[in-house]
Design an enzyme around this catalytic site. Sequence first.
Site, PDB file in Angstrom:
ATOM      1  N   ALA A 167       9.885   5.475   1.596  1.00 28.91           N
ATOM      2  CA  ALA A 167      10.678   4.529   0.800  1.00 28.91           C
ATOM      3  C   ALA A 167       9.873   3.249   0.623  1.00 28.91           C
ATOM      4  O   ALA A 167       9.018   2.921   1.442  1.00 28.91           O
ATOM      5  CB  ALA A 167      11.982   4.235   1.517  1.00 28.91           C
ATOM      6  N   GLY A 168      10.109   2.560  -0.473  1.00 28.72           N
ATOM      7  CA  GLY A 168       9.383   1.305  -0.692  1.00 28.72           C
ATOM      8  C   GLY A 168       9.687   0.714  -2.043  1.00 28.72           C
ATOM      9  O   GLY A 168      10.833   0.774  -2.522  1.00 28.72           O
ATOM     10  N   LYS A 172     -19.021   2.065 -20.899  1.00 23.51           N
ATOM     11  CA  LYS A 172     -18.792   3.042 -19.821  1.00 23.51           C
ATOM     12  C   LYS A 172     -19.992   3.974 -19.689  1.00 23.51           C
ATOM     13  O   LYS A 172     -20.404   4.331 -18.588  1.00 23.51           O
ATOM     14  CB  LYS A 172     -17.527   3.868 -20.103  1.00 23.51           C
ATOM     15  CG  LYS A 172     -16.248   3.091 -19.944  1.00 23.51           C
ATOM     16  CD  LYS A 172     -15.037   4.000 -20.102  1.00 23.51           C
ATOM     17  CE  LYS A 172     -13.750   3.187 -20.079  1.00 23.51           C
ATOM     18  NZ  LYS A 172     -12.574   3.975 -20.412  1.00 23.51           N
ATOM     19  N   LEU A 227       7.981  11.019   0.860  1.00 25.60           N
ATOM     20  CA  LEU A 227       9.317  10.555   1.252  1.00 25.60           C
ATOM     21  C   LEU A 227       9.211   9.163   1.870  1.00 25.60           C
ATOM     22  O   LEU A 227      10.011   8.791   2.715  1.00 25.60           O
ATOM     23  CB  LEU A 227       9.946  11.533   2.259  1.00 25.60           C
ATOM     24  CG  LEU A 227      10.448  12.863   1.687  1.00 25.60           C
ATOM     25  CD1 LEU A 227      10.980  13.756   2.796  1.00 25.60           C
ATOM     26  CD2 LEU A 227      11.545  12.643   0.634  1.00 25.60           C
ATOM     27  N   CYS A 229       0.087   7.761 -13.806  1.00 25.41           N
ATOM     28  CA  CYS A 229       0.648   9.100 -14.028  1.00 25.41           C
ATOM     29  C   CYS A 229       2.165   9.186 -13.915  1.00 25.41           C
ATOM     30  O   CYS A 229       2.834   9.557 -14.888  1.00 25.41           O
ATOM     31  CB  CYS A 229       0.026  10.090 -13.046  1.00 25.41           C
ATOM     32  SG  CYS A 229      -1.683  10.437 -13.424  1.00 25.41           S
ATOM     33  N   LYS A 278      -1.377   1.234  -5.467  1.00 27.43           N
ATOM     34  CA  LYS A 278      -1.363   1.852  -4.135  1.00 27.43           C
ATOM     35  C   LYS A 278      -2.686   1.480  -3.459  1.00 27.43           C
ATOM     36  O   LYS A 278      -3.589   0.958  -4.124  1.00 27.43           O
ATOM     37  CB  LYS A 278      -1.189   3.372  -4.245  1.00 27.43           C
ATOM     38  CG  LYS A 278      -2.354   4.085  -4.894  1.00 27.43           C
ATOM     39  CD  LYS A 278      -2.174   5.590  -4.787  1.00 27.43           C
ATOM     40  CE  LYS A 278      -3.482   6.295  -5.049  1.00 27.43           C
ATOM     41  NZ  LYS A 278      -3.374   7.730  -4.950  1.00 27.43           N
ATOM     42  N   LYS A 327       4.572   7.455 -16.534  1.00 25.18           N
ATOM     43  CA  LYS A 327       4.324   8.021 -17.866  1.00 25.18           C
ATOM     44  C   LYS A 327       4.781   9.490 -17.943  1.00 25.18           C
ATOM     45  O   LYS A 327       5.427   9.896 -18.901  1.00 25.18           O
ATOM     46  CB  LYS A 327       2.811   7.918 -18.135  1.00 25.18           C
ATOM     47  CG  LYS A 327       2.342   8.416 -19.477  1.00 25.18           C
ATOM     48  CD  LYS A 327       0.928   7.922 -19.748  1.00 25.18           C
ATOM     49  CE  LYS A 327      -0.100   8.761 -19.040  1.00 25.18           C
ATOM     50  NZ  LYS A 327      -0.806   9.740 -19.782  1.00 25.18           N
ATOM     51  N   GLU A 345      -5.528  18.469 -14.191  1.00 27.42           N
ATOM     52  CA  GLU A 345      -6.172  17.814 -13.046  1.00 27.42           C
ATOM     53  C   GLU A 345      -5.101  17.200 -12.156  1.00 27.42           C
ATOM     54  O   GLU A 345      -4.198  16.547 -12.640  1.00 27.42           O
ATOM     55  CB  GLU A 345      -7.120  16.730 -13.575  1.00 27.42           C
ATOM     56  CG  GLU A 345      -7.926  16.073 -12.501  1.00 27.42           C
ATOM     57  CD  GLU A 345      -8.563  17.081 -11.572  1.00 27.42           C
ATOM     58  OE1 GLU A 345      -9.412  17.856 -12.030  1.00 27.42           O
ATOM     59  OE2 GLU A 345      -8.198  17.119 -10.376  1.00 27.42           O
ATOM     60  N   LEU A 368      -5.890  15.250  -9.339  1.00 27.77           N
ATOM     61  CA  LEU A 368      -6.483  14.307  -8.395  1.00 27.77           C
ATOM     62  C   LEU A 368      -5.669  13.026  -8.253  1.00 27.77           C
ATOM     63  O   LEU A 368      -5.029  12.561  -9.179  1.00 27.77           O
ATOM     64  CB  LEU A 368      -7.923  13.984  -8.779  1.00 27.77           C
ATOM     65  CG  LEU A 368      -8.233  13.475 -10.180  1.00 27.77           C
ATOM     66  CD1 LEU A 368      -8.033  11.980 -10.266  1.00 27.77           C
ATOM     67  CD2 LEU A 368      -9.653  13.853 -10.524  1.00 27.77           C
TER      68      LEU A 368
HETATM   69  C1  UDX Z   1      -0.543  11.157  -8.864  1.00 24.72           C
HETATM   70  C2  UDX Z   1      -0.495  12.618  -8.372  1.00 24.72           C
HETATM   71  O1  UDX Z   1      -0.403  12.632  -6.936  1.00 24.72           O
HETATM   72  C3  UDX Z   1      -1.703  13.391  -8.846  1.00 24.72           C
HETATM   73  O2  UDX Z   1      -1.607  14.742  -8.434  1.00 24.72           O
HETATM   74  C4  UDX Z   1      -1.750  13.300 -10.360  1.00 24.72           C
HETATM   75  O3  UDX Z   1      -2.858  13.973 -10.867  1.00 24.72           O
HETATM   76  C5  UDX Z   1      -1.792  11.840 -10.808  1.00 24.72           C
HETATM   77  O4  UDX Z   1      -0.665  11.163 -10.278  1.00 24.72           O
HETATM   78  P1  UDX Z   1      -1.776   8.921  -8.182  1.00 24.72           P
HETATM   79  O5  UDX Z   1      -1.107   8.282  -9.356  1.00 24.72           O
HETATM   80  O6  UDX Z   1      -3.201   8.628  -7.927  1.00 24.72           O
HETATM   81  O7  UDX Z   1      -1.666  10.504  -8.273  1.00 24.72           O
HETATM   82  O8  UDX Z   1      -0.973   8.427  -6.882  1.00 24.72           O
HETATM   83  P2  UDX Z   1      -0.118   9.059  -5.685  1.00 24.72           P
HETATM   84  O9  UDX Z   1      -0.868   8.932  -4.426  1.00 24.72           O
HETATM   85  O10 UDX Z   1       0.410  10.391  -6.005  1.00 24.72           O
HETATM   86  O11 UDX Z   1       1.073   7.999  -5.639  1.00 24.72           O
HETATM   87  C6  UDX Z   1       1.864   7.734  -6.795  1.00 24.72           C
HETATM   88  C7  UDX Z   1       2.802   6.585  -6.558  1.00 24.72           C
HETATM   89  O12 UDX Z   1       3.871   6.953  -5.708  1.00 24.72           O
HETATM   90  C8  UDX Z   1       2.178   5.347  -5.925  1.00 24.72           C
HETATM   91  O13 UDX Z   1       2.668   4.212  -6.597  1.00 24.72           O
HETATM   92  C9  UDX Z   1       2.664   5.381  -4.484  1.00 24.72           C
HETATM   93  O14 UDX Z   1       2.745   4.099  -3.909  1.00 24.72           O
HETATM   94  C10 UDX Z   1       4.037   5.995  -4.674  1.00 24.72           C
HETATM   95  N1  UDX Z   1       4.551   6.691  -3.482  1.00 24.72           N
HETATM   96  C11 UDX Z   1       3.928   7.829  -3.040  1.00 24.72           C
HETATM   97  C12 UDX Z   1       5.699   6.247  -2.851  1.00 24.72           C
HETATM   98  O15 UDX Z   1       6.290   5.232  -3.241  1.00 24.72           O
HETATM   99  N2  UDX Z   1       6.193   6.957  -1.800  1.00 24.72           N
HETATM  100  C13 UDX Z   1       5.593   8.084  -1.341  1.00 24.72           C
HETATM  101  O16 UDX Z   1       6.110   8.675  -0.374  1.00 24.72           O
HETATM  102  C14 UDX Z   1       4.425   8.522  -1.968  1.00 24.72           C
END
Ligand code: UDX
Length: 434
Positions: A252-253, A35, A250, A260, A320, A263, A151, A153
Amino acid sequence: MKIGVIGTGYVGLVTAVGLADMGHRVLGTDIVAEKIDKASQGICHIYEPGLEELLKKNLKNGNLSFHHNLDETIIASDVLFVCVNTPQREDGSADMSYVEGVSRRIAENLNSYKLVVEKSTVPVKTSMWIKKVLTLYKKNDTSFDVASNPEFLREGSAVYDFLNPDRIIIGVETERAKDILIRIYDKFRDRILVTNIDTAELIKHASNSFLATKISFINLISELCEKTEADVELVAKGMGLDPRIGPHFLRAGLGYGGSCFPKDVRALTRIGEDLGVDFSLLKEVDRINTRCIRVFVEKVKKALWILKDKKIAVLGLSFKPETDDIRNAPSIHVIEELQREGAHLCLYDPKAMDKMKRLFPEKSPQVIYSSSPYEAVQGANAMLIVTEWHEFKELNLEKVKKSMANPIIIDGRNLYNPEKARELGFEYYSIGRK
Ligand code: UDX
């Protein structure tokens, strides 16, 4: 002021690059030599839009450098951001051994005052433990402070999120630590919330668990929509118009995945249990999330009846869009379930195929990786949408239909308009709507 960033995974690399881009002098280090070698050459070991450009820019202007030697990085830094991973253990709790290991190394190399900032997502009370380790293992009277600066992000927009934060949470116990962190984040002074350390640590876990709860809630509602004439997209829209609820998270899927949410939900449940607080609410959130996969696979079975030897195109493998990350991706469980039924899978993803090949090696005809969505659907008995990449939204569905053996779409992300899909002659199934 020199800032050391320990751990250059998703959080660490973005933090190092982001802080350097804000004008700080940053030294990054990681236990994985590869890395560091890559980062030093301006190559990101992860796919994150915009990150590589900023990495190159800040290497060139001298704000950023990467080092193999942890001890030297500690000695050379005034502030240390701890960004090492905290993987999930069998019982759902976070494995804190990397954090402990790094804390010991900091203690052993404490040559001048240092501020140790915990940035990984950690259970409440972690900084207290870091402080204890530093006190126990330091070899002289040098002073230090610990702080928490979680964090937030999101993968796929991590660079944007780092440089345009909604909030900067600073958990401190001394004025000195507070002043240093406010100076580091001076640019975002109007968005800083200063709290004690326990509060800062809890804000991160509570935020992620709350967002996961929103997702599981709407997924539960989607099941009810399927048993009635209601449409989950409109239910979510109607709910989201209330500013107390808000329109986000919100959708659905197939449920939430990634490094994150799954866990953090389990870790907070575990922390609650350890401290005598009943978190069965979050256990249910987790259970509903797991159920989404089963409900989806049932839809596939309902559409195709027998899956054995059926050719199924699976579009979208990353957890995602806009990332190559497959950690806890719903696609993994969908693939496992379909394989168990004996289906032949044609997989496609714009970014995540290399990583997926390590988990599910190519083996014709059971698992084939395709070079485009159009190739994946050729001769397929069904097309599944598992991740909502923009590329899939833009597909020429007429072309898709012509090349499929049976025009069946099972859309796990509500990407298409049901009426239009049916007008084109598809048998179309989606989530929480007719
Ligand atoms: C998330 C948090 O948003 C972030 O603040 C934190 O630091 C790390 O975890 P991330 O894991 O990158 O970030 O993805 P995020 O865009 O938040 O989506 C999380 C999951 O939820 C994805 O699998 C996404 O597909 C799902 N999701 C999100 C849904 O199923 N429906 C939604 O409406 C929004």
